[in-house]
Design an enzyme around this catalytic site. Structure first.
Site: not given
Ligand code: FAD
Length: 386
Positions: A241-243, A246, A363
């Site tokens: 989800e972070e990627r 981003g 990330a």
């Protein structure tokens, strides 16, 4: 991606939030090198924007990730990268594992205030000795009675100067590096937690990034997220989800910069004609718009698969890689057509050039994304055992 009326309403809400509570202050915050995270997060929390896809039991809206994607995409309307990044840390980096695997007690104590915007969270994984190689982190947590006792340090922690708690990755045993890690929620007010000075960065100037030090920090073991030893796995899932965040977060900003550059090139005349009349310029703008649309489609596809419950490691890595590279290309190309104006600090292309450079590093750097994609393609050579 089919957007419902709810998606569109949410988009309008985020747009108003950005125009009312963020954009009027961006220049001042960028100049000051800080923004009031608690104030901004409280506004976002009141509108429900910090828990769109989080469980209703903890104050979230309980919607699927496509709604969170709409929030992230629309936050791209901020006139800097710092504030969307800080909000993204709260929604997509520091809280997904807690929401998914945290105990009810832990979620009431830490997730609910983060969703309400009453608490600021940070994700603390990277260390000074190396950020790409997550398995090699050195910070430890040993058991003592009912507590963990934490020693070590973290580096590059976004939101750290204002954070109320950290989602911290630590080694809880000497075992194999993929099976000895645990995620622990650590309040920053605990004795032994020291937030280092703000790092003077190339871009993301309004965002605070600091080292964090831990000396004999006692945290109750009930602050552990999920099972001991599963932290590496949880962090790898949390990274998806972070990627996605981003990648999705860059799209609107690139669109806006291209549009601003087109407007400037219509007004600016050289050799008796507007700059935009040169084929090399209008073709370049058309090319960049096409690339941005391709990225948007890749992001939407990845999010659709994520919502359907698929493993999006490959698509999220591709989207993150493509977004980092395209953001650098767009900001560099646009800056060029602003000429000397593009080389001044406050220029939108210059800010985008500085802010977007991070995406190919943080990330998971581009090379880490390429490694993951290669592995999933089956073309990454195995490491020789010594
Ligand atoms: C502004 C900012 C905010 C950040 N926020 C956070 C945060 O909130 N929380 C957090 O935990 N971390 C955060 N980070 C850390 C970030 O995730 C790391 O910087 C990143 O993972 C890279 O780690 P590193 O800097 O140690 O670089 P290194 O691991 O030393 O790598 C250096 C470079 O080497 C290359 N490289 C690395 N490995 C390979 C390989 N196997 N093959 C080929 N090339 C390779 C890459 O180009 C990489 O950029 C932040 C960083 C910055 C700059």
């Amino acid at each position: 991606m089919r957007f419902t009326d709810e998606h569109l309403q949410l988009r309008r809400t985020v747009h108003q939030f950005v125009e009312q509570h963020i954009n009027p202050h961006v220049d001042a915050w960028e100049q000051a090198g800080a923004f009031p995270a608690h104030e901004v997060f409280r506004h976002a929390g009141k509108l429900g924007l910090l828990g769109v896809n989080k469980p209703e039991a903890y104050g979230g809206m309980g919607l699927d990730y496509s709604y969170q994607m709409v929030v992230t995409e629309e936050l791209g309307g901020c006139r800097c990268g710092s504030i969307p990044m800080a909000l993204g840390v709260q929604t997509d980096m520091a809280t997904p594992a807690l929401a998914r695997w945290g105990s009810d007690e832990l979620r009431r104590e830490f997730l609910a205030p983060a969703i309400a915007g009453e608490a600021v969270a940070a994700i603390a994984v990277s260390e000074a000795s190396g950020g790409s190689d997550v398995a090699a982190i050195k910070t430890t947590a040993r058991k003592d009675g009912g507590d963990y006792v934490i020693n070590g340090s973290k580096m590059w922690i976004t939101n750290a100067a204002q954070a109320d708690w950290l989602c911290l990755l630590v080694n809880t045993s000497d075992g194999a590096p993929h099976a000895n890690k645990t995620l622990v929620v650590v309040p920053t007010a605990l004795p032994g937690v020291q937030i280092g000075p703000k790092i003077d960065k190339l871009g993301m100037r309004a965002s605070d990034t600091c080292p964090v030090f831990f000396e004999e920090v006692r945290v109750p073991q009930r602050h552990r997220i999920g099972e001991e030893g599963t932290g590496f796995m949880m962090q790898m899932v949390q990274f998806q989800e972070e990627r996605l965040c981003g990648a999705v977060g860059t799209v609107r900003g690139m669109d806006r910069l291209i549009d601003q550059t087109i407007d400037y090139c219509k007004e600016r005349h050289t050799f008796g004609q507007p700059l935009i009349a040169n084929q090399v310029v209008h073709f370049r703008m058309a090319e960049l718009k096409t690339e941005v649309e391709a990225l948007r489609s890749l992001c939407y596809r990845a999010v659709e698969d994520h919502v359907a419950g698929g493993d999006v490691t490959m698509l999220a890595s591709m989207a993150k890689l493509k977004a980092g590279r395209l953001a650098r290309e767009v900001s560099d190309a646009c800056l060029q057509y602003w000429g000397g104006m593009g080389y001044t600090w406050e220029n939108p292309a210059a800010r985008s050039y500085r802010d977007s450079r991070l995406l190919s590093i943080g990330a998971g750097a581009d090379e880490i994304m390429l490694g993951i994609i290669s592995k999933l393609m089956g073309i990454l050579p195995g490491k020789k055992k010594r």
